[in-house]
Design a protein around this motif. Sequence first.
Motif, mmCIF file in Angstrom:
data_model
loop_
_atom_site.group_PDB
_atom_site.id
_atom_site.type_symbol
_atom_site.label_atom_id
_atom_site.label_comp_id
_atom_site.label_asym_id
_atom_site.label_seq_id
_atom_site.Cartn_x
_atom_site.Cartn_y
_atom_site.Cartn_z
ATOM 1 N N SER A 137 -15.688 8.481 -3.275
ATOM 2 C CA SER A 137 -15.170 7.631 -1.435
ATOM 3 C C SER A 137 -14.495 7.274 -1.524
ATOM 4 N N ILE A 138 -13.487 7.516 -2.914
ATOM 5 C CA ILE A 138 -11.733 6.882 -2.269
ATOM 6 C C ILE A 138 -11.234 8.475 -1.416
ATOM 7 N N PHE A 139 -11.111 9.032 -1.959
ATOM 8 C CA PHE A 139 -10.975 10.860 -1.037
ATOM 9 C C PHE A 139 -12.097 10.102 0.653
ATOM 10 N N ALA A 140 -12.670 10.233 0.604
ATOM 11 C CA ALA A 140 -13.757 9.873 1.797
ATOM 12 C C ALA A 140 -12.432 9.235 2.875
ATOM 13 N N PHE A 141 -12.226 7.769 2.085
ATOM 14 C CA PHE A 141 -11.546 6.879 2.555
ATOM 15 C C PHE A 141 -9.853 7.599 3.069
ATOM 16 N N ALA A 142 -9.354 8.118 1.979
ATOM 17 C CA ALA A 142 -7.913 8.948 2.561
ATOM 18 C C ALA A 142 -8.348 10.225 3.844
ATOM 19 N N ALA A 143 -9.591 10.969 3.791
ATOM 20 C CA ALA A 143 -9.682 12.286 4.748
ATOM 21 C C ALA A 143 -10.262 10.866 6.546
ATOM 22 N N TYR A 144 -10.396 10.202 5.886
ATOM 23 C CA TYR A 144 -11.079 8.927 7.680
ATOM 24 C C TYR A 144 -10.037 9.141 8.124
ATOM 25 N N HIS A 145 -8.579 8.681 7.172
ATOM 26 C CA HIS A 145 -7.656 8.007 7.699
ATOM 27 C C HIS A 145 -6.777 9.157 8.585
ATOM 28 N N HIS A 146 -6.738 10.323 7.695
ATOM 29 C CA HIS A 146 -6.486 11.988 7.951
ATOM 30 C C HIS A 146 -6.600 12.068 9.582
ATOM 31 N N GLY A 182 -3.647 14.666 -6.052
ATOM 32 C CA GLY A 182 -5.140 14.375 -4.741
ATOM 33 C C GLY A 182 -4.211 14.227 -3.728
ATOM 34 N N VAL A 183 -3.149 14.334 -3.294
ATOM 35 C CA VAL A 183 -3.215 14.703 -1.534
ATOM 36 C C VAL A 183 -3.257 15.926 -1.743
ATOM 37 N N ALA A 184 -3.880 17.181 -1.849
ATOM 38 C CA ALA A 184 -4.583 18.421 -1.775
ATOM 39 C C ALA A 184 -6.142 18.300 -1.884
ATOM 40 N N PHE A 185 -6.471 17.371 -2.384
ATOM 41 C CA PHE A 185 -7.590 17.444 -2.690
ATOM 42 C C PHE A 185 -8.035 16.916 -1.370
ATOM 43 N N VAL A 186 -7.140 15.646 -1.060
ATOM 44 C CA VAL A 186 -7.794 15.485 0.558
ATOM 45 C C VAL A 186 -7.656 15.659 1.375
ATOM 46 N N GLU A 187 -7.073 16.997 2.098
ATOM 47 C CA GLU A 187 -6.941 17.393 2.568
ATOM 48 C C GLU A 187 -7.679 18.992 1.869
ATOM 49 N N LYS A 188 -8.244 19.138 1.030
ATOM 50 C CA LYS A 188 -9.669 20.158 1.216
ATOM 51 C C LYS A 188 -10.337 18.872 1.672
ATOM 52 N N THR A 189 -10.979 18.255 1.046
ATOM 53 C CA THR A 189 -11.692 16.811 1.669
ATOM 54 C C THR A 189 -11.968 17.062 2.803
ATOM 55 N N VAL A 190 -10.618 16.969 3.880
ATOM 56 C CA VAL A 190 -10.357 17.308 5.222
ATOM 57 C C VAL A 190 -11.118 18.106 5.722
ATOM 58 N N ALA A 191 -11.040 19.591 5.459
ATOM 59 C CA ALA A 191 -11.571 21.243 5.761
ATOM 60 C C ALA A 191 -12.664 20.909 5.346
ATOM 61 N N ALA A 192 -13.235 20.062 4.423
ATOM 62 C CA ALA A 192 -14.853 20.938 3.664
ATOM 63 C C ALA A 192 -15.262 20.126 4.986
ATOM 64 N N ILE A 193 -15.190 18.752 5.215
ATOM 65 C CA ILE A 193 -15.680 17.742 6.365
ATOM 66 C C ILE A 193 -15.682 18.318 7.897
ATOM 67 N N ARG A 194 -14.453 18.971 8.293
ATOM 68 C CA ARG A 194 -14.174 20.312 9.427
ATOM 69 C C ARG A 194 -15.692 21.830 8.972
ATOM 70 N N GLN A 213 -2.360 12.732 10.144
ATOM 71 C CA GLN A 213 -1.276 13.276 9.358
ATOM 72 C C GLN A 213 -1.775 13.298 8.499
ATOM 73 N N PRO A 214 -0.594 13.843 7.569
ATOM 74 C CA PRO A 214 -1.480 14.110 5.910
ATOM 75 C C PRO A 214 -0.845 12.487 5.355
ATOM 76 N N ILE A 215 -1.734 12.265 3.920
ATOM 77 C CA ILE A 215 -2.372 11.296 3.906
ATOM 78 C C ILE A 215 -1.861 11.160 1.961
ATOM 79 N N SER A 216 -0.564 10.361 1.684
ATOM 80 C CA SER A 216 -0.680 10.338 -0.002
ATOM 81 C C SER A 216 -0.791 9.360 -0.023
ATOM 82 N N SER A 217 -0.962 8.540 0.245
ATOM 83 C CA SER A 217 -1.987 7.142 -0.054
ATOM 84 C C SER A 217 -2.546 5.824 0.411
ATOM 85 N N VAL A 218 -3.529 4.709 -0.149
ATOM 86 C CA VAL A 218 -4.328 4.576 0.574
ATOM 87 C C VAL A 218 -4.716 3.128 0.724
ATOM 88 N N VAL A 219 -4.238 1.696 0.873
ATOM 89 C CA VAL A 219 -4.649 1.027 0.461
ATOM 90 C C VAL A 219 -5.694 0.087 -0.490
#
Length: 87
Positions: free
Chosen positions: A14-23, A70-82, A28-34
């Motif tokens: 869920s943390i990565f899904a939230f970051a992927a949403y913001h990406h 972690g940043v790389a995994f956010v990017e991997k998550t975005v790629a999987a959604i796409r 833009q690449p996401i390096s942190s979330v609230v």
Amino acid sequence: MAADTNALSDRALSIFAFAAYHHLISGQPISSVVRRDGSGHHADPEGAAEVETRGLATLSDDEITFTEPGVAFVEKTVAAIRQASGR
């Protein structure tokens, strides 16, 4: 400790899904979330602890800051959604 993304729990994902949403919204690449926004919204505490324990992020009171893996995994998550949408 090396970062580990193997079999992350849904709470951690869920943390990565939230970051992927913001990406996806910002383009833009996401390096942190609230972690806590002061308005009652907050990241799942167990998920946040898991991503920290696995070396994917560091935690402060108000923010989850992704490590390089972690940043790389956010990017991997975005790629999987796409990819799931046929892109």
